[in-house]
Design a protein around this motif. Structure first.
Motif, short mmCIF file in Angstrom:
data_model
loop_
_atom_site.label_atom_id
_atom_site.label_comp_id
_atom_site.label_asym_id
_atom_site.label_seq_id
_atom_site.Cartn_x
_atom_site.Cartn_y
_atom_site.Cartn_z
N HIS A 133 0.91 -1.05 -0.04
CA HIS A 133 0.04 -0.02 -0.07
C HIS A 133 0.88 1.21 -0.09
N TYR A 143 -6.63 4.84 -5.29
CA TYR A 143 -7.21 3.94 -4.53
C TYR A 143 -6.60 2.42 -5.01
N SER A 144 -6.98 1.53 -4.20
CA SER A 144 -6.62 0.12 -4.32
C SER A 144 -7.98 -0.58 -4.19
N SER A 145 -8.20 -1.74 -4.77
CA SER A 145 -9.36 -2.58 -4.41
C SER A 145 -8.62 -4.05 -4.67
N SER A 146 -8.00 -4.38 -3.56
CA SER A 146 -6.77 -5.44 -3.82
C SER A 146 -6.87 -6.31 -2.56
N GLU A 175 -8.20 2.00 0.42
CA GLU A 175 -8.44 0.62 -0.15
C GLU A 175 -9.83 0.25 0.08
#
Length: 281
Positions: A133, A143-146, A175
């Motif tokens: 991150h 953003y991350s969608s992980s 996130e």
């Protein structure tokens, strides 16, 4: 309640289930179906009036730049899924940064649009990658969608928050975990993909209604273009469990997706990230 719909753009041979059966060196020699399947998804979304996010492999964008332009010209978000579906925990921090930069350059050159969202292949940001991150934040991702906040034999970070959170102090990165539902004390995977395809539609409807209604939060749902392609090649050498997961219910997936687009309201993941950032401020 606006929920976020997303597509992980990869071909039938690039999935985690076959990573030990099909060598990456052989990918170019296989039958490519990702362009036609993604075009079919674009048509499905156009028919439903839905805008979504397409988390796309750099490998795919490199070979199908016109497809990237069709995605953005239709009003969808183009985001990164890494270059060739290598899981984040297989990288060193420097290798992860290089993969981010390589895939982002390819996606932006192909589409002419800035890429600010990222989804790790196989939701592979977890406790093994405490640096991931921070690197995403340093590289300027919004953003991350992980993260999948569940226990699963292939992935999962069960102690992660179930809804939007800020993983890096003093950074704007958000996130956005894939959706889960609660059944008593159990956390159930309900974010789409194989769970959506294999389980009855009523389960997904119940889960999204729970998240929207009882928890007053948006759902984040994903699937793959190959999941609407029942005529794709069969990989006979893969483990039986992998083949059952991959090939079951392909013929019903498109109809289930059309039903999903009718039953709920949808937007892009970046719009959800903006709303969550405003919520947190």
């Amino acid at each position: 309640m606006l929920n976020a719909l997303s597509v992980d753009v990869e071909d039938w041979f690039q999935v985690g289930a076959f990573e030990r059966t099909i060598d990456r060196a052989d990918w170019d020699g296989l039958t490519h179906r990702v362009e036609a399947n993604t075009d079919a998804v674009l048509q499905l979304f156009d028919d439903a009036g839905v805008k979504a996010t397409f988390f796309t492999l750099g490998w795919v964008a490199e070979r199908y730049p016109a497809l990237m332009r069709r995605i953005v010209s239709a009003g969808h978000e183009l985001a990164s899924h890494g270059y060739d579906h290598a899981r984040v925990f297989t990288f060193t921090p420097d290798q992860f940064r290089a993969d981010l930069r390589k895939s982002r350059t390819i996606l932006e050159d192909a589409s002419g649009q800035r890429v600010t969202g990222y989804r790790a292949p196989s939701f592979s940001i977890d406790t093994r990658t405490p640096w991931a991150h921070m690197i995403l934040a340093e590289e300027g991702y919004r953003y991350s969608s992980s993260v999948a906040p569940i226990r699963h034999d292939h992935y999962g970070w069960p102690d992660s928050p179930r809804f939007a959170w800020k993983p890096v102090k003093d950074a704007s990165l958000i996130e956005l975990p894939v959706t889960t539902a609660k059944l008593g004390s159990r956390t159930l995977a309900a974010g789409g993909g194989g769970f959506f395809r294999l389980l009855p539609y009523g389960f997904s409807r119940w889960a999204i209604r729970q998240v929207n209604g009882q928890e007053a939060r948006p759902a984040i749902i994903y699937f793959h273009p190959w999941e609407i392609d029942p005529d794709q090649p069969r990989v006979s050498g893969a483990p039986l469990r992998s083949r059952l997961r991959h090939y079951s219910n392909l013929s019903v997936m498109a109809a289930k997706l059309r039903r999903l687009t009718r039953d709920f309201a949808w937007t892009r993941v970046d719009a959800l990230a903006d709303a969550e950032a405003a919520r947190a401020s």
